[in-house]
Design a protein around this motif. Structure first.
Motif, short mmCIF file in Angstrom:
data_model
loop_
_atom_site.label_atom_id
_atom_site.label_comp_id
_atom_site.label_asym_id
_atom_site.label_seq_id
_atom_site.Cartn_x
_atom_site.Cartn_y
_atom_site.Cartn_z
N ASP A 1 -25.36 10.51 10.07
CA ASP A 1 -23.96 10.50 9.67
C ASP A 1 -24.95 9.85 8.25
OD1 ASP A 1 -25.28 7.55 10.09
OD2 ASP A 1 -23.59 7.07 11.54
N ASN A 2 -25.88 9.05 8.36
CA ASN A 2 -26.81 8.72 6.83
C ASN A 2 -26.05 7.41 6.33
OD1 ASN A 2 -28.35 10.46 8.10
ND2 ASN A 2 -28.03 12.43 6.12
N ILE A 3 -24.52 6.68 7.19
CA ILE A 3 -23.86 5.60 6.66
C ILE A 3 -25.15 4.57 6.76
CG2 ILE A 3 -22.17 3.88 6.94
CD1 ILE A 3 -20.86 6.93 7.55
N GLY B 1 -17.04 -9.63 6.23
CA GLY B 1 -16.40 -8.70 6.25
C GLY B 1 -17.43 -7.78 6.28
N ASN B 2 -17.74 -6.30 5.70
CA ASN B 2 -18.77 -5.86 5.77
C ASN B 2 -18.77 -5.10 4.26
OD1 ASN B 2 -17.15 -3.04 6.41
ND2 ASN B 2 -17.18 -3.69 7.95
N ILE B 3 -19.79 -4.28 4.28
CA ILE B 3 -19.63 -3.15 3.38
C ILE B 3 -20.73 -1.53 3.72
CG2 ILE B 3 -21.51 -2.56 0.67
CD1 ILE B 3 -21.44 -5.86 0.37
N ILE B 4 -19.78 -1.02 3.31
CA ILE B 4 -20.61 0.22 3.94
C ILE B 4 -21.17 1.36 3.32
CG2 ILE B 4 -19.57 2.30 5.02
CD1 ILE B 4 -17.52 0.76 6.72
N ILE B 5 -22.05 1.99 2.81
CA ILE B 5 -21.85 2.83 2.07
C ILE B 5 -22.40 3.90 2.42
CG2 ILE B 5 -24.60 3.57 0.66
CD1 ILE B 5 -23.99 -0.15 1.73
N ASP B 6 -22.08 4.94 2.14
CA ASP B 6 -21.65 6.35 2.39
C ASP B 6 -22.93 6.72 2.77
OD1 ASP B 6 -21.75 6.84 -0.47
OD2 ASP B 6 -20.48 8.55 0.27
N ASN B 7 -24.18 7.24 1.88
CA ASN B 7 -25.28 7.74 1.75
C ASN B 7 -26.14 7.22 1.81
OD1 ASN B 7 -27.22 10.11 2.49
ND2 ASN B 7 -26.49 11.38 0.67
N VAL B 8 -26.89 6.37 2.81
CA VAL B 8 -28.10 6.04 2.24
C VAL B 8 -29.62 6.41 1.14
CG1 VAL B 8 -28.46 3.82 4.12
CG2 VAL B 8 -29.38 6.33 4.46
N ASN B 9 -29.69 7.97 1.58
CA ASN B 9 -30.63 8.91 0.76
C ASN B 9 -29.89 8.81 -0.77
OD1 ASN B 9 -32.41 9.77 0.36
ND2 ASN B 9 -31.46 11.89 1.19
N ASN B 10 -28.52 8.94 -1.23
CA ASN B 10 -27.60 9.05 -2.12
C ASN B 10 -26.68 8.37 -2.63
OD1 ASN B 10 -27.58 9.64 -5.00
ND2 ASN B 10 -27.83 12.32 -4.58
N ILE C 1 -15.80 1.58 -4.42
CA ILE C 1 -16.04 1.62 -5.62
C ILE C 1 -17.06 3.11 -5.58
CG2 ILE C 1 -17.49 1.14 -7.30
CD1 ILE C 1 -17.19 -1.76 -5.41
N ARG C 2 -16.61 3.94 -6.54
CA ARG C 2 -17.75 4.67 -6.72
C ARG C 2 -18.80 4.52 -7.66
NH1 ARG C 2 -16.41 9.33 -4.67
NH2 ARG C 2 -17.55 10.67 -5.46
N VAL C 3 -19.60 5.59 -7.65
CA VAL C 3 -21.28 4.77 -8.25
C VAL C 3 -20.79 6.04 -9.57
CG1 VAL C 3 -22.82 4.73 -6.68
CG2 VAL C 3 -22.36 7.16 -7.53
N PRO C 4 -21.19 5.71 -11.05
CA PRO C 4 -21.98 6.72 -11.50
C PRO C 4 -22.15 7.77 -11.87
CG PRO C 4 -22.43 4.12 -12.62
CD PRO C 4 -21.93 4.50 -11.16
#
Length: 322
Positions: A230-232, A240-249, A266-269
């Motif tokens: 899942d690469n999460i 609370g928590n922070i979830i990053i959708d893709n640790v590779n990018n 939050i979306r990255v640039p």
């Protein structure tokens, strides 16, 4: 900044695409062990100069930065050659085959006062600053658990299966999840343990690693070259928590409050490929006459490589250059 690309594989192509999308940097030259291969690569990506050897590219006086995109089993010799020629280097991950090679190359760069960086692209991306600010602002309380998975079904690729190419999931993929932990806490690792499933060739195909940090955080990370992960990545705190959708990018960062209540995404640039940030960081460091980038200092490169050496020793995964 004129960049000379060493190597013509898929990662070198990604570097060329990135550089072609930047105004501050240029894909100026490419070097291969075959002039025909270099010429074909140069024509495909509109690169002015092509060389049939790495030494010729390194000797080009107009090359400002050498980007080394060969397999990590082959980083040591060409990086050493470039440093001895006084050429700044950006070396793909994993930086070297082992910590011995890593220490030698870093010491050589310091001795000759030559800039040297590891191209672990996630370290340079805007997501790092975004997540660090969220943690520093207390948005999830005190972090207590970090988890991350990175998995790709890679079949029987030689760079995964062959010891002479420093195969296995750890140096290819596990390096990202280890960096994921270290990017968001610099607390010392008190204990580290792990297990792996190995291939018939003795390389780790799937692994799991657990770390206990001195600030009370537990980190549990996995990497695999034999399944679709899942690469999460998740940083779980007391509030609370922070979830990053893709640790590779990373592309999206989701913040949840108590009881997993959604707070914001939050979306990255927008990016070219995500590689641009490492090239821009190198350009900035060279302008400031630094020997290492702020985003990935040499001490951290050594720390991660030592962790991977220790894990491989425990698992009985070895390379000819160990």
């Amino acid at each position: 900044m004129k960049v000379g690309i060493i190597g013509t594989g898929w990662i070198a192509e990604k570097a060329a695409i990135t550089l072609n999308g930047l105004t501050e940097c240029e894909a100026y030259a490419v070097g291969s062990r075959s002039l025909d291969t270099a010429d074909a690569f140069a024509k495909k990506w509109n690169i002015p100069k092509a060389y049939g050897s790495y030494a010729q590219l390194i000797a080009d006086p107009d090359v400002d930065l050498v980007y080394i995109g060969t397999p990590h089993s082959h980083h040591y010799d060409v990086t050493k050659e470039a440093i001895l020629a006084g050429k700044p280097c950006l070396v793909e991950k994993a930086f070297m085959a082992n910590v011995r090679q890593t220490r030698e190359i870093i010491e050589l760069a310091h001795e000759h006062r030559v800039f040297l960086a590891e191209a672990i692209w996630t370290r340079y991306q805007p997501a790092v600053g975004i997540v660090r600010r969220l943690i520093a602002d207390g948005r999830i309380g005190e972090p207590r658990l970090i988890t991350a998975t990175l998995g790709y079904s890679m079949g029987n690729k030689p760079r995964i299966m062959r010891p002479d190419l420093c195969g296995g999931a750890l140096l290819d993929l596990g390096v990202y999840v280890l960096n994921f932990v270290r990017m968001f806490t610099d607390s010392d690792i008190q204990t580290i343990d792990g297990y792996c499933v190995k291939s018939d060739t003795g390389m780790d195909l799937t692994n799991t690693i657990t770390m206990i940090l001195s600030d009370g955080i537990v980190a549990n990370v996995q990497s695999s070259a034999s399944c679709v992960g899942d690469n999460i990545g998740v940083i779980a705190g007391t509030e609370g928590n922070i979830i990053i959708d893709n640790v590779n990018n990373p592309q999206t960062i989701t913040v949840n409050g108590p009881d997993r209540t959604f707070v914001e995404t939050i979306r990255v640039p927008r990016q070219i490929t995500g590689y641009e940030y490492q090239f821009l960081a190198c350009r900035e460091a060279l302008q400031e006459e630094l020997l290492e980038p702020r985003e990935m200092p040499h001490a951290e490169v050594l720390y991660i490589m030592q962790l991977m050496d220790d894990l491989r020793q425990k698992w009985g995964v070895s390379y000819p250059m160990d």
